[in-house]
Design an enzyme around this catalytic site. Structure first.
Site, PDB file in Angstrom:
ATOM      1  N   SER A   1     -71.308 -61.315 -23.995  1.00  0.00           N
ATOM      2  CA  SER A   1     -71.678 -61.748 -22.880  1.00  0.00           C
ATOM      3  C   SER A   1     -70.610 -63.458 -23.261  1.00  0.00           C
ATOM      4  O   SER A   1     -70.622 -63.543 -24.014  1.00  0.00           O
ATOM      5  CB  SER A   1     -73.078 -62.299 -23.949  1.00  0.00           C
ATOM      6  OG  SER A   1     -74.003 -61.305 -23.223  1.00  0.00           O
ATOM      7  N   THR A   2     -69.984 -63.008 -21.957  1.00  0.00           N
ATOM      8  CA  THR A   2     -68.518 -64.438 -22.092  1.00  0.00           C
ATOM      9  C   THR A   2     -68.560 -65.465 -22.351  1.00  0.00           C
ATOM     10  O   THR A   2     -68.236 -66.152 -22.445  1.00  0.00           O
ATOM     11  CB  THR A   2     -67.568 -63.658 -21.213  1.00  0.00           C
ATOM     12  OG1 THR A   2     -67.947 -63.678 -19.914  1.00  0.00           O
ATOM     13  CG2 THR A   2     -67.217 -62.593 -20.861  1.00  0.00           C
ATOM     14  N   CYS A   3     -70.278 -66.033 -21.486  1.00  0.00           N
ATOM     15  CA  CYS A   3     -70.833 -67.717 -20.892  1.00  0.00           C
ATOM     16  C   CYS A   3     -71.131 -67.522 -22.777  1.00  0.00           C
ATOM     17  O   CYS A   3     -71.590 -68.622 -22.850  1.00  0.00           O
ATOM     18  CB  CYS A   3     -72.052 -67.533 -19.565  1.00  0.00           C
ATOM     19  SG  CYS A   3     -71.269 -67.164 -18.533  1.00  0.00           S
ATOM     20  N   PHE A   4     -71.528 -66.589 -23.288  1.00  0.00           N
ATOM     21  CA  PHE A   4     -72.325 -67.843 -24.690  1.00  0.00           C
ATOM     22  C   PHE A   4     -71.216 -66.764 -25.511  1.00  0.00           C
ATOM     23  O   PHE A   4     -71.398 -67.017 -26.933  1.00  0.00           O
ATOM     24  CB  PHE A   4     -73.821 -66.723 -24.783  1.00  0.00           C
ATOM     25  CG  PHE A   4     -74.134 -67.001 -23.271  1.00  0.00           C
ATOM     26  CD1 PHE A   4     -75.089 -68.313 -23.826  1.00  0.00           C
ATOM     27  CD2 PHE A   4     -75.220 -66.192 -22.676  1.00  0.00           C
ATOM     28  CE1 PHE A   4     -75.778 -69.022 -22.788  1.00  0.00           C
ATOM     29  CE2 PHE A   4     -76.144 -66.414 -21.995  1.00  0.00           C
ATOM     30  CZ  PHE A   4     -76.614 -68.088 -21.914  1.00  0.00           C
TER      31      PHE A   4
END
Length: 93
Positions: free
Chosen positions: A48-51
């Protein structure tokens, strides 16, 4: 196991893995990378690139983990394509 696998990777492969996990190809990051155990031992890792989160199955060996991480990071093109899609919209206008 994850840290020992990282030590055996080339700089280029570490860069690809960083991009797979975070969407960024260089340090420093604003947040720490989180590694979570998740999934069947026969599946590929996900992220999960956002996290800044890497979800790793519990692989049976270092070699299997490295093989799966390299495959996932080398085959992942969606992050690159996201930027290209926006550029194409700007030029088509």
């Amino acid at each position: 196991m994850f840290l020992s696998v990282l030590e055996t990777m080339t700089d280029e492969d570490r860069t690809l893995l960083l991009r797979f996990i975070t969407g960024q190809s260089r340090l420093p990051l604003k947040s720490r990378i989180k590694v979570q155990h998740s999934g069947n031992k026969n599946t590929l890792p996900t992220s999960s690139t956002c996290f800044f989160t890497l979800r790793l199955p519990s692989y049976s060996s270092d070699q299997k983990m490295k093989e799966r991480l390299l495959y996932a990071s080398r085959q992942c093109k969606a992050i690159d394509a996201d930027g290209l899609a926006r550029e194409n919209l700007l030029f088509d206008s």
